[in-house]
Design a protein around this motif. Sequence first.
Motif, mmCIF file in Angstrom:
data_model
loop_
_atom_site.group_PDB
_atom_site.id
_atom_site.type_symbol
_atom_site.label_atom_id
_atom_site.label_comp_id
_atom_site.label_asym_id
_atom_site.label_seq_id
_atom_site.Cartn_x
_atom_site.Cartn_y
_atom_site.Cartn_z
ATOM 1 N N LYS A 37 0.826 -1.208 0.000
ATOM 2 C CA LYS A 37 0.000 0.000 0.000
ATOM 3 C C LYS A 37 0.859 1.255 0.000
ATOM 4 C CE LYS A 37 -4.157 -1.962 2.138
ATOM 5 N NZ LYS A 37 -5.057 -1.937 3.317
ATOM 6 N N LEU A 38 1.967 1.236 0.745
ATOM 7 C CA LEU A 38 2.888 2.378 0.761
ATOM 8 C C LEU A 38 3.482 2.608 -0.625
ATOM 9 C CD1 LEU A 38 4.486 4.554 2.274
ATOM 10 C CD2 LEU A 38 6.181 2.789 2.851
ATOM 11 N N LEU A 39 3.836 1.527 -1.287
ATOM 12 C CA LEU A 39 4.395 1.626 -2.637
ATOM 13 C C LEU A 39 3.373 2.232 -3.598
ATOM 14 C CD1 LEU A 39 6.991 0.903 -4.202
ATOM 15 C CD2 LEU A 39 6.018 -1.356 -4.633
ATOM 16 N N GLU A 40 2.132 1.809 -3.472
ATOM 17 C CA GLU A 40 1.073 2.338 -4.340
ATOM 18 C C GLU A 40 0.833 3.826 -4.067
ATOM 19 O OE1 GLU A 40 -1.727 -1.488 -5.389
ATOM 20 O OE2 GLU A 40 -2.001 -0.552 -3.422
ATOM 21 N N ARG A 41 0.925 4.239 -2.783
ATOM 22 C CA ARG A 41 0.757 5.659 -2.460
ATOM 23 C C ARG A 41 1.901 6.484 -3.042
ATOM 24 N NH1 ARG A 41 -0.993 3.782 2.655
ATOM 25 N NH2 ARG A 41 1.048 4.253 3.597
ATOM 26 N N GLU A 42 3.108 5.968 -2.940
ATOM 27 C CA GLU A 42 4.268 6.695 -3.454
ATOM 28 C C GLU A 42 4.202 6.858 -4.967
ATOM 29 O OE1 GLU A 42 7.923 4.961 -2.209
ATOM 30 O OE2 GLU A 42 7.608 5.369 -0.088
ATOM 31 N N LEU A 43 3.667 5.850 -5.652
ATOM 32 C CA LEU A 43 3.599 5.893 -7.107
ATOM 33 C C LEU A 43 2.275 6.458 -7.613
ATOM 34 C CD1 LEU A 43 5.227 2.415 -7.878
ATOM 35 C CD2 LEU A 43 6.286 4.674 -8.076
ATOM 36 N N HIS A 44 1.371 6.758 -6.673
ATOM 37 C CA HIS A 44 0.071 7.358 -7.005
ATOM 38 C C HIS A 44 -0.738 6.483 -7.976
ATOM 39 C CE1 HIS A 44 1.524 10.954 -5.015
ATOM 40 N NE2 HIS A 44 2.583 10.949 -5.807
ATOM 41 N N THR A 45 -0.670 5.190 -7.787
ATOM 42 C CA THR A 45 -1.451 4.287 -8.624
ATOM 43 C C THR A 45 -1.581 2.921 -7.956
ATOM 44 O OG1 THR A 45 -1.638 3.241 -10.814
ATOM 45 C CG2 THR A 45 0.574 3.467 -9.905
ATOM 46 N N GLU A 46 -2.678 2.252 -8.186
ATOM 47 C CA GLU A 46 -2.791 0.860 -7.737
ATOM 48 C C GLU A 46 -1.987 -0.030 -8.665
ATOM 49 O OE1 GLU A 46 -6.786 -0.440 -7.242
ATOM 50 O OE2 GLU A 46 -7.164 0.886 -5.523
ATOM 51 N N LEU A 47 -1.458 -1.112 -8.130
ATOM 52 C CA LEU A 47 -0.577 -2.006 -8.887
ATOM 53 C C LEU A 47 -1.199 -3.383 -9.120
ATOM 54 C CD1 LEU A 47 2.698 -1.115 -6.956
ATOM 55 C CD2 LEU A 47 2.043 -0.318 -9.240
ATOM 56 N N PHE A 48 -2.275 -3.675 -8.397
ATOM 57 C CA PHE A 48 -2.891 -5.001 -8.481
ATOM 58 C C PHE A 48 -4.410 -4.890 -8.612
ATOM 59 C CE2 PHE A 48 0.993 -5.645 -6.043
ATOM 60 C CZ PHE A 48 1.517 -6.816 -6.594
ATOM 61 N N TYR A 49 -4.981 -5.929 -9.245
ATOM 62 C CA TYR A 49 -6.407 -6.180 -9.129
ATOM 63 C C TYR A 49 -6.573 -7.118 -7.943
ATOM 64 C CZ TYR A 49 -6.681 -4.537 -13.989
ATOM 65 O OH TYR A 49 -6.586 -3.806 -15.139
ATOM 66 N N ARG A 50 -7.401 -6.731 -6.970
ATOM 67 C CA ARG A 50 -7.636 -7.590 -5.805
ATOM 68 C C ARG A 50 -8.892 -8.426 -6.026
ATOM 69 N NH1 ARG A 50 -4.072 -3.080 -4.876
ATOM 70 N NH2 ARG A 50 -3.055 -3.361 -2.830
ATOM 71 N N HIS A 51 -8.823 -9.699 -5.659
ATOM 72 C CA HIS A 51 -10.003 -10.563 -5.731
ATOM 73 C C HIS A 51 -9.928 -11.577 -4.601
ATOM 74 C CE1 HIS A 51 -7.535 -13.783 -7.542
ATOM 75 N NE2 HIS A 51 -6.949 -12.809 -8.227
ATOM 76 N N ASN A 52 -10.945 -12.389 -4.472
ATOM 77 C CA ASN A 52 -11.032 -13.310 -3.323
ATOM 78 C C ASN A 52 -9.907 -14.327 -3.284
ATOM 79 O OD1 ASN A 52 -13.361 -12.073 -2.436
ATOM 80 N ND2 ASN A 52 -14.726 -13.469 -3.538
ATOM 81 N N ARG A 53 -9.376 -14.686 -4.442
ATOM 82 C CA ARG A 53 -8.347 -15.733 -4.492
ATOM 83 C C ARG A 53 -6.931 -15.185 -4.513
ATOM 84 N NH1 ARG A 53 -10.529 -18.798 -9.636
ATOM 85 N NH2 ARG A 53 -10.982 -16.609 -10.128
ATOM 86 N N GLY A 54 -6.778 -13.866 -4.467
ATOM 87 C CA GLY A 54 -5.433 -13.316 -4.449
ATOM 88 C C GLY A 54 -5.344 -11.980 -5.165
ATOM 89 N N MET A 55 -4.202 -11.760 -5.827
ATOM 90 C CA MET A 55 -3.934 -10.482 -6.475
ATOM 91 C C MET A 55 -3.315 -10.722 -7.844
ATOM 92 S SD MET A 55 -2.238 -8.740 -3.104
ATOM 93 C CE MET A 55 -2.083 -7.076 -3.758
ATOM 94 N N ILE A 56 -3.724 -9.909 -8.824
ATOM 95 C CA ILE A 56 -3.193 -10.005 -10.183
ATOM 96 C C ILE A 56 -2.670 -8.631 -10.585
ATOM 97 C CG2 ILE A 56 -3.715 -10.499 -12.601
ATOM 98 C CD1 ILE A 56 -5.987 -12.280 -11.654
ATOM 99 N N LEU A 57 -1.490 -8.593 -11.180
ATOM 100 C CA LEU A 57 -0.926 -7.324 -11.616
ATOM 101 C C LEU A 57 -1.824 -6.639 -12.638
ATOM 102 C CD1 LEU A 57 2.838 -8.226 -12.163
ATOM 103 C CD2 LEU A 57 1.926 -6.721 -10.396
ATOM 104 N N ASN A 58 -2.047 -5.339 -12.456
ATOM 105 C CA ASN A 58 -2.713 -4.567 -13.499
ATOM 106 C C ASN A 58 -1.663 -4.012 -14.463
ATOM 107 O OD1 ASN A 58 -1.569 -2.320 -12.262
ATOM 108 N ND2 ASN A 58 -3.448 -1.743 -11.181
#
Length: 290
Positions: A37-58
């Motif tokens: 989450k800190l990395l995403e705040r620093e880069l001002h963008t989300e990096l993953f799609y979140r879902h029930n089974r885990g995370m996938i890179l966007n």
Amino acid sequence: MDLNDLRIFQCVAMHGSISKAAQELSYVQSNVTARIKLLERELHTELFYRHNRGMILNTEGKRLLEYANDILARFDEMRKVFQGSATPSGILEIGIVETVIALPELLSSYLQHYPNVDLSLKAGVTEQLLQEVIDFKLDGAFVTGPIQHPLIEQYEVFQEELVIVSKGTEFSLDEITAKPLLLYNKGCSYRERLESWLREEGIVPKKIMEFGTFDTIIGSVAAGIGLTIVPQSTVGYVAAQGTLHCHRVPDPYREVTTVFIRRKDSHITSSIQAFIDEIIKVGSTLPTAL
């Protein structure tokens, strides 16, 4: 942002899971989540799609992963350079295709001369191992050559002859339309040779069954399940017993060369230089299996 954040991000991207990344890195899950989450705040963008089974890179995550892989590989390379010494030591990570039967002789000679080296081996197919050398994940690899790539230098080890292996004493191309081919996964050079030969002959195999290990393939051939293609030297012992039978492959698909590859712009540590020297020395004494 620091290098540790990139390593955490790289690990989450590889596993697609916070919990699996935390387990591998020996962190608590909340720490991994917080760093992402800190990395995403620093880069001002989300990096993953979140879902029930885990995370996938966007899209942005995939873009960052390219930078992260390059930065971390270069950092690890720099550390090797400055931690190197005149006496070979440390970890040497080498890839191998499973059918390099001359490997024990090479490794035995090397380890006798350099006992302080911790040699780590990873089996795979040529295409996979080549990519891992390019990505700095391996110091070098034994693969089927020649390799044509601007980042790769190679050293010839020996030549061998490919053969079709069957349970029966007779073989014709018609059998390939009647029995399954038992082959390594895509990226195997032996498989590519066979498929090229069959395309030229206009033959479509009945079925291709993929296996991950040599023993499984040979055991399945011995059980009469199908046919395979491997270097003759790997099955000489069972052919001599009459368990399996070898059949010649025509030119230009017959001869294969095993080469040792490394990334040409990577730092040559004393350990890898000694390994290359040993390949040249021992390889010159190995008989050409043609």
